[in-house]
Each structure stands twice: as structure tokens, then as C-alpha cells.
Design a protein around this motif. Structure first.
Motif, mmCIF file in Angstrom:
data_model
loop_
_atom_site.group_PDB
_atom_site.id
_atom_site.type_symbol
_atom_site.label_atom_id
_atom_site.label_comp_id
_atom_site.label_asym_id
_atom_site.label_seq_id
_atom_site.Cartn_x
_atom_site.Cartn_y
_atom_site.Cartn_z
ATOM 1 N N THR A 1 39.072 33.495 54.080
ATOM 2 C CA THR A 1 37.952 32.913 54.820
ATOM 3 C C THR A 1 38.542 31.993 55.891
ATOM 4 O OG1 THR A 1 37.733 30.821 53.632
ATOM 5 C CG2 THR A 1 36.748 32.771 52.596
ATOM 6 N N PRO A 2 37.720 31.527 56.844
ATOM 7 C CA PRO A 2 38.244 30.596 57.844
ATOM 8 C C PRO A 2 38.803 29.313 57.214
ATOM 9 C CG PRO A 2 36.189 31.537 58.600
ATOM 10 C CD PRO A 2 36.355 31.987 57.171
ATOM 11 N N SER A 3 38.378 28.955 55.997
ATOM 12 C CA SER A 3 38.922 27.749 55.365
ATOM 13 C C SER A 3 40.233 28.009 54.644
ATOM 14 C CB SER A 3 37.935 27.202 54.332
ATOM 15 O OG SER A 3 36.686 26.997 54.906
ATOM 16 N N GLY A 4 40.419 29.226 54.165
ATOM 17 C CA GLY A 4 41.611 29.547 53.381
ATOM 18 C C GLY A 4 41.278 30.690 52.442
ATOM 19 N N ARG A 5 42.185 30.943 51.509
ATOM 20 C CA ARG A 5 42.022 32.141 50.687
ATOM 21 C C ARG A 5 41.123 31.936 49.482
ATOM 22 N NH1 ARG A 5 46.598 36.251 49.697
ATOM 23 N NH2 ARG A 5 46.166 36.254 51.926
ATOM 24 N N VAL A 6 40.223 32.890 49.256
ATOM 25 C CA VAL A 6 39.442 32.924 48.027
ATOM 26 C C VAL A 6 39.927 34.134 47.220
ATOM 27 C CG1 VAL A 6 37.562 34.080 49.285
ATOM 28 C CG2 VAL A 6 37.111 33.126 47.051
ATOM 29 N N THR A 7 40.055 33.950 45.904
ATOM 30 C CA THR A 7 40.490 35.057 45.044
ATOM 31 C C THR A 7 39.579 35.163 43.834
ATOM 32 O OG1 THR A 7 41.964 33.582 43.842
ATOM 33 C CG2 THR A 7 42.950 34.850 45.630
ATOM 34 N N THR A 8 39.436 36.386 43.350
ATOM 35 C CA THR A 8 38.762 36.583 42.064
ATOM 36 C C THR A 8 39.517 37.650 41.290
ATOM 37 O OG1 THR A 8 37.313 38.363 42.842
ATOM 38 C CG2 THR A 8 36.445 36.139 42.990
ATOM 39 N N ARG A 9 39.480 37.516 39.983
ATOM 40 C CA ARG A 9 39.971 38.583 39.111
ATOM 41 C C ARG A 9 39.176 38.519 37.815
ATOM 42 N NH1 ARG A 9 44.125 42.062 37.362
ATOM 43 N NH2 ARG A 9 43.962 42.186 35.112
ATOM 44 N N TRP A 10 38.567 39.630 37.440
ATOM 45 C CA TRP A 10 37.883 39.663 36.145
ATOM 46 C C TRP A 10 38.440 40.799 35.302
ATOM 47 C CZ3 TRP A 10 35.533 44.221 34.961
ATOM 48 C CH2 TRP A 10 35.018 45.008 36.007
ATOM 49 N N GLU A 11 38.310 40.592 34.000
ATOM 50 C CA GLU A 11 38.865 41.576 33.072
ATOM 51 C C GLU A 11 38.030 41.532 31.803
ATOM 52 O OE1 GLU A 11 42.982 40.955 32.455
ATOM 53 O OE2 GLU A 11 43.117 42.516 30.926
ATOM 54 N N VAL A 12 37.658 42.689 31.316
ATOM 55 C CA VAL A 12 36.928 42.737 30.048
ATOM 56 C C VAL A 12 37.807 43.476 29.046
ATOM 57 C CG1 VAL A 12 34.818 43.446 28.870
ATOM 58 C CG2 VAL A 12 34.734 42.857 31.297
ATOM 59 N N ALA A 13 38.167 42.804 27.964
ATOM 60 C CA ALA A 13 39.001 43.428 26.929
ATOM 61 C C ALA A 13 38.733 42.750 25.597
ATOM 62 C CB ALA A 13 40.485 43.311 27.292
ATOM 63 N N ASP A 14 38.706 43.544 24.537
ATOM 64 C CA ASP A 14 38.544 43.027 23.164
ATOM 65 C C ASP A 14 37.380 42.044 23.029
ATOM 66 O OD1 ASP A 14 40.912 44.427 22.747
ATOM 67 O OD2 ASP A 14 42.119 42.677 23.310
ATOM 68 N N GLY A 15 36.285 42.389 23.631
ATOM 69 C CA GLY A 15 35.099 41.555 23.474
ATOM 70 C C GLY A 15 35.119 40.256 24.253
ATOM 71 N N VAL B 1 35.530 38.397 28.131
ATOM 72 C CA VAL B 1 35.601 38.555 29.576
ATOM 73 C C VAL B 1 36.364 37.357 30.134
ATOM 74 C CG1 VAL B 1 33.281 37.567 29.847
ATOM 75 C CG2 VAL B 1 34.287 38.829 31.725
ATOM 76 N N LYS B 2 37.329 37.688 31.000
ATOM 77 C CA LYS B 2 38.092 36.615 31.652
ATOM 78 C C LYS B 2 37.788 36.660 33.139
ATOM 79 C CE LYS B 2 42.019 36.516 28.556
ATOM 80 N NZ LYS B 2 43.343 37.104 28.362
ATOM 81 N N LEU B 3 37.656 35.494 33.731
ATOM 82 C CA LEU B 3 37.399 35.427 35.165
ATOM 83 C C LEU B 3 38.254 34.331 35.791
ATOM 84 C CD1 LEU B 3 35.800 36.047 37.767
ATOM 85 C CD2 LEU B 3 34.039 34.460 36.971
ATOM 86 N N ASP B 4 39.179 34.748 36.655
ATOM 87 C CA ASP B 4 40.002 33.793 37.410
ATOM 88 C C ASP B 4 39.446 33.685 38.822
ATOM 89 O OD1 ASP B 4 41.559 33.753 35.225
ATOM 90 O OD2 ASP B 4 43.421 34.357 36.231
ATOM 91 N N VAL B 5 39.306 32.464 39.283
ATOM 92 C CA VAL B 5 38.727 32.249 40.599
ATOM 93 C C VAL B 5 39.596 31.257 41.366
ATOM 94 C CG1 VAL B 5 36.703 31.383 41.829
ATOM 95 C CG2 VAL B 5 36.385 32.630 39.714
ATOM 96 N N GLY B 6 39.852 31.534 42.632
ATOM 97 C CA GLY B 6 40.548 30.577 43.498
ATOM 98 C C GLY B 6 39.653 30.231 44.673
ATOM 99 N N VAL B 7 39.351 28.967 44.811
ATOM 100 C CA VAL B 7 38.398 28.515 45.839
ATOM 101 C C VAL B 7 39.152 27.681 46.871
ATOM 102 C CG1 VAL B 7 36.278 27.182 46.216
ATOM 103 C CG2 VAL B 7 36.560 28.497 44.110
ATOM 104 N N PRO B 8 39.058 28.024 48.151
ATOM 105 C CA PRO B 8 39.863 27.297 49.152
ATOM 106 C C PRO B 8 39.416 25.843 49.335
ATOM 107 C CG PRO B 8 38.512 28.984 50.206
ATOM 108 C CD PRO B 8 38.309 29.139 48.730
ATOM 109 N N PRO B 9 40.332 24.983 49.801
ATOM 110 C CA PRO B 9 40.025 23.571 50.002
ATOM 111 C C PRO B 9 38.800 23.390 50.889
ATOM 112 C CG PRO B 9 42.361 23.947 50.316
ATOM 113 C CD PRO B 9 41.734 25.296 50.131
ATOM 114 N N GLY B 10 38.004 22.414 50.541
ATOM 115 C CA GLY B 10 36.875 22.074 51.392
ATOM 116 C C GLY B 10 35.657 22.957 51.197
ATOM 117 N N THR B 11 35.765 23.967 50.340
ATOM 118 C CA THR B 11 34.590 24.795 50.090
ATOM 119 C C THR B 11 34.144 24.591 48.649
ATOM 120 O OG1 THR B 11 35.808 26.741 49.319
ATOM 121 C CG2 THR B 11 35.463 26.547 51.685
ATOM 122 N N THR B 12 32.929 25.020 48.366
ATOM 123 C CA THR B 12 32.450 24.985 46.984
ATOM 124 C C THR B 12 32.023 26.399 46.622
ATOM 125 O OG1 THR B 12 30.279 24.425 47.828
ATOM 126 C CG2 THR B 12 31.619 22.611 46.980
#
Ligand code: RAM
Length: 905
Positions: free
Chosen positions: A827-841, A843-854
Motif C-alpha cells: 500500500t502507499p503506507s507500506g506492506r500489508v500481509t496475510t496468511r491463513w491456514e486451516v489444519a487439525d481443527g 485456523v491460524k491467521l497471520d497479519v502484517g499491518v503497515p505503520p500508521g494504518t489500522t
């Protein structure tokens, strides 16, 4: 340099750090056209909740400060130069400092240079071959290469040179150059820059871009030579499907304009411009054309013609001067076309004596570099390009229509020679090499991939190889069709900037690359091409006459600027497009005071290339009318135009009401009862709430009736998955995504597609090749589902009122055959990342939110009380605000930083 087209990662940093500094959205540009450029940056930080509290920008010239913004308590990651207007032809450095919440400051610096601001600064004249004094044409060699009738009308490219003395050493040297036609520059025998197909395609009637090159290292005190090769290109070659008799679209003679500015140690300047002091002639290039191809006779090479000391042979003549009108010459404002990747050949199939079919394994826009050994002088090699093979293994060229897409090389008889065309580009995967001496191997052939160097902005992967291939094909469709302007296709005699294709694909394109300047440049040509009453042509740059004002096509006038603004947050694009937007909506309104868009519908292509149904054209047109009015109102709001915002907002509401009254019955059935007929009003919010759910039911019923098969064309296809998922039909959306029966994305992939096809029936088991009159295998429109892979599957989106992704919505949608998916987006502010995974009942969700954003994160879970973040309960964590459970998710609001959620699936 040909590193491919991959996403570069932000720097790993210990604290808040600015990176990726840009000027006018370009990285270290050399010839910007603005005296008050926009300076911008991105931010990285490993610290949760980190944000820029203040910034300071200083601009300096030769170490002398020309502007200091002072510390500004702002989170903005861009600022317009606020000092005195900058000086033309000058290098600047800018220093940025940012301060985080704790008061710690970090900084970064970058450079940029201004170009030529005032017409009077051009000390150059247009030069061309002096056709008046041309002797009668005589074939230069005994064996003239055969030409198709069409290429026979093309003029041979010209070689131009100018030798000059520099009285003192060189501190800095820049060339500013452009052409009516295509050009490449040499300086002292070396190629200048790596830009291709310069100056790019703009509406030359109004503007042509000049490029700026740094040649400091190529020049020296004493004798120097500037050289140029000049070909026809979009200026006077074949473009689109017009025959050339009507064509020579913009002019008949290619022309060059160039100015070298050299600074010496004592502060003096030498300026060398194009003028009658230049010499010119023909050379080994016999013809060069974007559609027809290129012909090169190595026996006619001119040796070191662009080097000092070259002894001029016969044939050099004075160049003709063609005036000094530079009123249309503007600074280039977007990334140039470059060779972006080299692809090795994957197989060579010998078809007969000296005749081979080579497979690159990938449909691309580009050309071939061929190594030739053991040819005798005069041996002729022919390269024919094709996207597909016939069932007997021969190249399939019927779908190219009148584009020859054929290159010729005549050998000089050297031990080893290399041929690569310079002024053409083909859309192809296969090439037939005919007349090759000896055995051709894969090592002799390299595919050179060309496209606009738009910086990569996104990456998506998931656990399903079919979906990854689809995304790969969408990416290659973008690469093959972002060649100076957004085109429909790169292979046949068309390659035009069709407006619907562009607006439909833009949201996908913007997730994959920073296309801000690329489309802003194109929008300038859209605005100038509008008819006096406001109608927008179907193709931009404007070429095909008589077709304009088409629903969904001409609406690019509102959709493209608005999408750019929302993605990148630069309101200047709206300011510039505003007159064009309102003129377009007024045009439709004036012609349709009853608010149902029936009159003045231009080429009206409906839901182009839909399958087996016919979406009602008035439904489609009126839905787009409402959408354009809505975006025009939204633009007026951003620009502070209160009355206009109210007026267009009210118009939009009245169109929506008229739409419902005219097309929607009491059960929510939309006239025509087609998928696109429902998708448009649902996506554009035209239905009152009670009818919305009914309309969704009809849409779902239609899909079920067809055994979950799509019928959508260009206009509907982008909306399928987002609308279905948005209305609780996620599994239906995934079924369409995974489908590989006809018609579906998967069908083309099952049959070997490496790009998105123009039509669902481009090739079918029953019919073989689809209608030859219009069958491109590299069209991006049906690839507009790419947006949903990023925004829906990986879940990177922004709130409806958000701009530039400052208020993120992270809502991944596990489902279908996917076990995991991940994406990154700059994004213009910086990088946003997501990764989700469903295994063995779980769900994992990794999120990276760039500085100055919500970000509002929707953590998918069957049990909202089970949600934890970094192995801790979410409640009570400082940067996490738990908003509550909703519909299979726990909604949390988070500040910037990395978060690792886990929950019961
Ligand atoms: C064809 C192309 C193009 C489309 C027009 C209407 O020429 O398919 O993509 O926009 O028709």
C-alpha cells in the motif's frame, strides 16, 4: 537487469524507517515535468502500534537547501514540494526524516532531476529524412528480402548521427529525446538507456513524451557522436485494424527531436540539438513495424557508425528539418517499456529442412533473440510468431488476422550472428524458424519479454495449484497487455486501449503492480479524446472513429480515476479527471432524461462475450449510468464541490430508483434473469434492502439451474465471486473458481492456457479453435477475478470510506479446496500481509499491518471465545480492540504491526 517481474521485500529494520522514496510516484526520475513535484515514501517498522508522528522534508540543489518543510505533525506519507518552483534541467536531492511515537527519528534520501519546463529551452528541431530530395528507390542489394504486401508499404528505418566536439571534460550529461515514430539512441557506439518502444504511445495529436537519459559516462572531452535509429511505430506504422491507406495514423514521416545538455567543470554548458547538422541514411533495418514485424539485412550493417572517428561511407545525407514546434512535447510521466525477463526456449521441434517450431512454454509479449551459426552471406531466416499450434504441430496464425508478426534476418555470413528485432513486439508462445542453417537447439533461442516497467506490488499464493496457475495466467495477461498503454491483446491487428477492458481489469492490476502513473498517463489521452458533447471513445488513445459513448466502455472515464484515487490516495488524479467525469455523465444524462440509458449507446457491446445468454442491454447500461453518477458525486465530495456532490448524488439515487421501477419486479427478478443482470445492481448497490436478498436468490437459482456454471462476459465476470461471497454464498464462489468444465477459468487451464483467453470458447474439445475473426489467447478482461483472490481469498481490502488502504479490512475467506492462502500487497503506507491456514481443527491467521494504518481483522472461527493472538487471549491486549463476534468470525481492530491469531476452525 532482466530479473523478471517479482515483488521486492521492504527492508528489515529495527525501528520505524522510511523506504521506497519517490518523486511524482517514480523512483529517482530524471526528467520530471513538474516544478512542484509530489514526494512520497513508504514505512516499515517491527514495532506494534508504530506510526509516523511527524516528518520533515528538505530539498536541496548542489548542497544548497531550497526547501525545508519543517517538522510537520502528520501521518501523511507524501508531500508536494512547497518551496519556490523548481528550476528546469536541474538535479535535486531530497532528505526525509520521520519521527515515531517515542520521538526517535530516522531518515532516508533520494534524488530526482527536472526536465525541460519551457518550450523555449528546446534548442532542437524536428529532423527527418528529406523525402523531397530523395533519389529514386533502388534495391540496395541483389537479393531483396520478400515482403508481404502490407510490409512493402513501410519505409526503411533511418540511421541518424551527429559528430561534435566537447571543449572540456564532462561533469554531467543528459539527453532529452522523443520521436514521432520510435527511436533508440546511441552515444559513442553504445546504446543509451534500456527503454524500449520509446517514446511510447500517447495521443500524438495532443502530446508526445520525451525521455531523459543520463549519458555522463558515455561522453568525454573531444570528439563524440550521438546516433539514433528511427522507425515508424504507432506514429505511422500499422496500428489497430485500419488498413494503412487510411492510416499513417498520426503522420507519414517519422521524426526525431533530441537535445543533449552537457555541464563542464567550469560551470559552462554545451547544448547539441537535432538540426540540419545531423546526417542520416538507411541501414540494415529494412522495415520495422509493431504489427508486421521487422526485417534486418546484416550485409548492410554500417559498422561503428555511431562512434567517433568513423569514416563516413556513401549514402549519408543531411537530415531535413521539420520545424521547431514543441508545443505537444511533454515530460514522460510513467515507467517506460523495458525487456523485463528472458525466457529460455523449452523445446525445439524440427518440422522440415531448416524449419523448426520453438516453444517458449509461456504466451508473452516480446520478441526472440536468435543465435545463428554457419550461415552464408545472403541466407535468409524467417521467424513467424504464434500463440497456439495447429493439431499437426504447425503454428496457428489465423487469429492474428492481418498482423504478419513475422521477422526476417539476412545473414552477413559471419561465424556467429545474433538477431533481435528492436522496433516490434509480438504476442506469442511459439515461433517458427525457417531457413535456419544447421541444427537449431533451445540454447539458440531466447524469449525476450517486454512490457511497461510498472513496479510489482502484490503476491498471492495458496494451497491449490489450479488457483495458483490462474493467478499466474492473470499476471501474464497483465504483463502481455501493459505495453505503454493498457491493450486488449498483444498479437493480432488490434492491440488497442479498449476502455471496458481497462476499467474492468484495473482493480486486479492495481493489486499486482503500482499502475498509478501508467493509468494516469492513459487518462490524459481519454480526456482529450472526448467529443465536444462529452462522449468517450471506445479505445484510448483514440483511433477508431465512430464508436464512442458505449456503456461500461466509456464509463472508464469515472471508474479509472476513482479506482486510482482509492488505491493510491493522490487526489490530483481526481482534480485532473473531474471535468472529463462530469462531461461524461452529463452526456448520458442529456441523451437519456428518463434515466434509463437507451439513447446514444455507442458500440453497445452488452456483456461482451457472455455465454449462452443475453443480459439485457438497457439493464447493463442503466446500472453503469448509476455507477458513473455515484463516482462523480464521490469525486465532487473529495474536491469540496458541495453543490455538484449533491446534484450527482441525487442523480445517482434517481437512476437507481428508475432502474428498480423499470427492470425489477416485486420478487426481485431483474429483467432478462441473467447472472450479470443480478450482479450489476447488487455490486453497485442499486436495490432496496428487501429486494437485495430476493435478487441474490434468483442469481443463485440461475447458477444452480446451470449446474453451477457461469454465463458472464466482460462486464459480469469480475463481480461473480465478490458478490456471491459478500452475500453468504462463499462455497458457490469457490465452486466457480475451481470449476474446470466449459465455460470456466479452469477449462482453459486444463487445456494448457498460460494466459487468460479472450473468450470462454477460445478453444473447446468439441469445436477446436473458436471464431477466427476474434480469438485472442492473451486478453486480461476475464482475468478480473484476480481482485477477489487478493481481497476475498487472502482478505486484503480496505473499508468503504478508506483511501490508500489506510483503514484496512482483513477478511480472509477460508473455503473451497484451499487449506491455506497468503498474500502481500504494498500500500502507499507500506506492506500489508496475510496468511491463513486451516489444519487439525485450528485456523491460524497471520497479519502484517503497515505503520500508521489500522486494520479491522475478521478472524474466521467457529468459536469466537477460542481466539488467541500470539498465544495470549485477545481481550486486554493493548493494540487489539475486540469489537465482537459476527457471522463465523471474531472482529478485532488492530494497530500496525504483526499479529498471529489462532482459533478453533
Ligand atoms: C474486441 C476486443 C476488446 C473488446 C471489444 C468490444 O475488439 O475483444 O477486448 O473490448 O471487442
Amino acid at each position: 537487469m532482466t530479473t523478471g517481474w517479482v515483488l521486492t521485500d521492504p527492508p528489515t529494520v529495527p525501528a520505524l524507517t522510511p523506504y521506497d522514496l519517490r518523486c511524482e510516484h517514480l523512483a529517482e526520475p530524471l526528467g520530471i515535468g513538474s516544478a512542484r513535484p509530489r514526494l512520497s515514501w513508504r514505512l516499515a517498522s517491527p514495532v506494534r502500534g508504530d506510526r509516523q508522528e511527524a516528518f520533515r522534508v528538505r530539498v536541496e540543489r548542489d548542497g544548497v537547501q531550497v526547501w525545508d518543510s519543517g517538522w510537520r505533525s502528520e501521518q501523511a506519507t507524501s508531500v508536494d514540494h512547497g518551496g519556490a518552483p523548481l528550476t528546469s534541467l536541474t538535479d535535486y536531492t531530497w532528505h526525509l526524516e520521520v519521527r515515531d511515537a517515542a520521538g526517535a527519528a530516522t531518515g532516508a534520501s533520494a534524488t530526482f532531476a527536472t526536465g525541460i519546463f519551457h518550450p523555449g529551452e528546446w534548442q532542437a528541431r524536428w529532423i527527418e529524412h528529406d523525402y523531397e530530395t530523395e533519389p529514386p528507390f533502388e534495391p540496395p542489394v541483389d537479393k531483396v528480402e520478400p515482403r508481404s504486401e502490407r510490409s512493402a508499404t513501410l519505409a526503411a528505418p533511418r540511421y541518424l548521427r551527429r559528430s561534435f566536439d566537447l571543449p572540456a571534460p564532462v561533469v554531467r550529461a543528459r539527453v532529452y529525446a522523443t520521436a514521432h515514430g520510435l527511436y533508440q539512441l546511441n552515444a559513442n557506439g553504445r546504446r543509451v538507456g534500456a527503454d524500449e518502444l520509446t517514446p511510447g504511445w500517447t495521443d500524438y495529436r495532443y502530446r508526445v513524451a520525451y525521455q531523459t537519459y543520463d549519458v555522463t559516462d558515455l561522453l568525454h572531452e573531444g570528439e563524440n557522436v550521438l546516433g539514433a535509429v528511427l522507425a515508424e511505430g504507432w506514429w505511422s506504422g500499422y496500428v489497430g485494424w485500419d488498413t494503412r491507406s487510411q492510416a499513417h495514423h498520426y503522420g507519414k514521416r517519422p521524426r526525431l527531436l533530441a537535445q543533449l545538455v552537457v555541464d563542464h567543470p567550469d560551470g559552462t554548458r554545451t547544448v547539441i540539438g537535432t538540426d540540419a547538422g545531423w546526417l542520416e541514411r538507411t541501414g540494415p533495418l529494412r522495415f520495422a513495424d509493431l504489427l508486421m514485424g521487422e526485417s534486418y539485412d546484416a550485409r548492410l550493417e554500417l559498422g561503428d557508425w555511431s562512434s567517433p572517428g568513423h569514416v563516413l561511407g556513401q549514402g549519408w545525407e543531411r537530415a531535413g528539418e521539420a520545424g521547431a514546434d514543441v508545443s505537444t512535447v511533454v515530460a514522460a510521466s510513467t515507467e517506460p517499456v523495458r525487456v523485463m525477463e528472458d525466457l529460455p526456449a523449452v523445446s525445439v521441434d524440427r518440422r522440415g529442412p531448416g524449419r523448426y517450431v520453438v516453444d517458449l512454454g509461456q504466451n508473452v509479449a516480446g520478441r526472440i533473440r536468435l543465435r545463428i551459426r554457419g550461415a552464408a552471406a545472403g541466407d535468409r531466416i524467417r521467424l513467424r510468431h504464434a500463440e497456439m499450434l495447429e493439431s499437426d504441430g504447425e503454428v496457428y496464425t489465423a487469429n492474428l488476422r492481418t498482423a504478419d508478426a513475422t521477422d526476417y534476418y539476412v545473414s552477413a555470413g559471419a561465424d556467429e550472428e545474433t538477431f533481435e528485432p528492436a522496433f516490434t513486439v509480438h504476442g506469442f508462445r511459439y515461433v517458427e524458424v525457417d531457413g535456419y542453417p544447421g541444427d537449431l537447439t533451445t540454447a539458440d533461442v531466447t524469449g525476450r519479454v517486454l512490457h511497461s516497467d510498472t513496479p510489482v506490488a502484490g503476491r498471492f499464493e495458496c494451497s491449490d495449484p489450479g488457483v495458483n496457475r490462474l493467478l499466474g495466467n492473470i499476471r501474464w495477461g497483465q504483463r502481455g497487455n501493459f505495453v505503454s498503454v493498457p491493450t486488449d491483446c498483444p498479437q493480432r491487428d488490434e492491440r488497442l486501449g479498449w476502455t471496458a477492458d481497462a476499467q474492468i481489469f484495473l482493480p486486479t492490476a492495481a493489486y499486482q503492480a503500482d499502475v498509478q502513473t501508467f493509468f494516469a498517463n492513459w487518462l490524459e489521452d481519454l480526456a482529450v479524446a472526448q467529443t465536444p458533447d462529452g462522449a468517450v471513445p471506445d479505445v484510448i488513445p483514440h483511433l477508431i472513429t465512430g464508436r464512442h459513448g458505449t456503456p461500461a466502455w466509456s464509463d472508464a472515464a469515472t471508474i479509472v480515476p476513482w479506482t486510482l484515487y482509492r488505491s493510491y490516495g493522490d487526489e490530483r488524479v481526481l482534480r485532473q479527471a473531474w471535468p472529463s467525469m462530469r462531461r461524461w455523465v452529463d452526456f448520458v444524462h442529456t441523451a437519456n432524461p428518463g434515466l434509463i440509458w437507451r439513447n446514444r449507446t455507442g458500440g453497445h457491446y452488452g456483456d461482451w462475450l457472455q455465454v449462452g445468454v443475453c443480459t439485457d442491454r438497457d439493464v447493463l447500461a442503466t446500472a453503469y449510468f448509476a455507477r458513473s453518477a455515484e463516482l462523480t458525486a464521490a469525486t465532487a465530495r473529495v474536491l469540496g464541490l458541495r453543490d455538484e456532490a449533491a446534484a450527482y448524488g441525487e442523480l445517482r439515487d434517481r437512476i437507481a430508483a428508475a432502474f428498480v421501477a423499470e427492470f425489477v419486479d416485486a420478487e426481485g427478478k431483474v429483467r432478462g434473469d441473467t447472472q450479470t443482470g443480478y450482479l450489476l445492481p447488487l455490486a453497485f448497490g442499486l436495490l432496496p434492502e428487501d429486494l437485495e436478498q430476493e435478487a441474490v436468490k434468483h442469481l443463485v437459482a440461475d447458477l444452480e439451474r446451470r449446474d453451477r456454471s457461469l454465463t458472464t462476459g466482460f462486464a459480469g465476470v469480475a463481480l461473480l465471486c465478490p458478490v456471491l461471497a459478500g452475500y453468504g454464498q462463499l462455497e458457490l464462489a469457490y465452486d466457480l473458481l475451481h470449476d474446470d468444465r466449459y465455460p470456466s477459468w479452469g477449462y482453459s487451464i486444463r487445456h494448457g492456457a498460460t494466459t487468460i483467453w479472450e473468450r470462454w470458447d477460445g478453444w473447446t474439445e468439441e469445436q477446436g479453435f473458436g471464431p477466427v475473426a476474434m480469438n485472442s489467447f492473451n486478453h486480461y478482461s476475464l482475468g478480473s477475478v484476480g481482485e477477489w483472490l487478493y481481497s476475498g481469498v487472502a482478505g486484503i481490502d480496505q473499508a468503504p470510506s478508506s483511501v490508500a488502504f489506510r483503514d484496512l479490512v482483513i477478511r480472509p475467506r477460508p473455503g473451497g479446496r484451499l487449506d491455506w492462502a497468503q498474500a502481500a500487497y504494498d500500500t502507499p503506507s507500506g506492506r500489508v500481509t496475510t496468511r491463513w491456514e486451516v489444519a487439525d481443527g485450528t485456523v491460524k491467521l497471520d497479519v502484517g499491518v503497515p505503520p500508521g494504518t489500522t486494520a479491522t481483522v475478521h478472524v474466521p472461527t467457529a468459536d469466537p471465545t477460542s481466539v488467541r493472538e500470539s498465544d495470549r487471549p485477545v481481550a486486554g491486549q493493548e493494540e487489539i480492540d475486540v469489537l465482537g463476534p459476527a457471522d463465523g468470525v471474531l472482529v478485532c481492530r488492530v494497530a500496525s504491526g504483526r499479529y498471529r491469531f489462532a482459533a478453533d476452525a
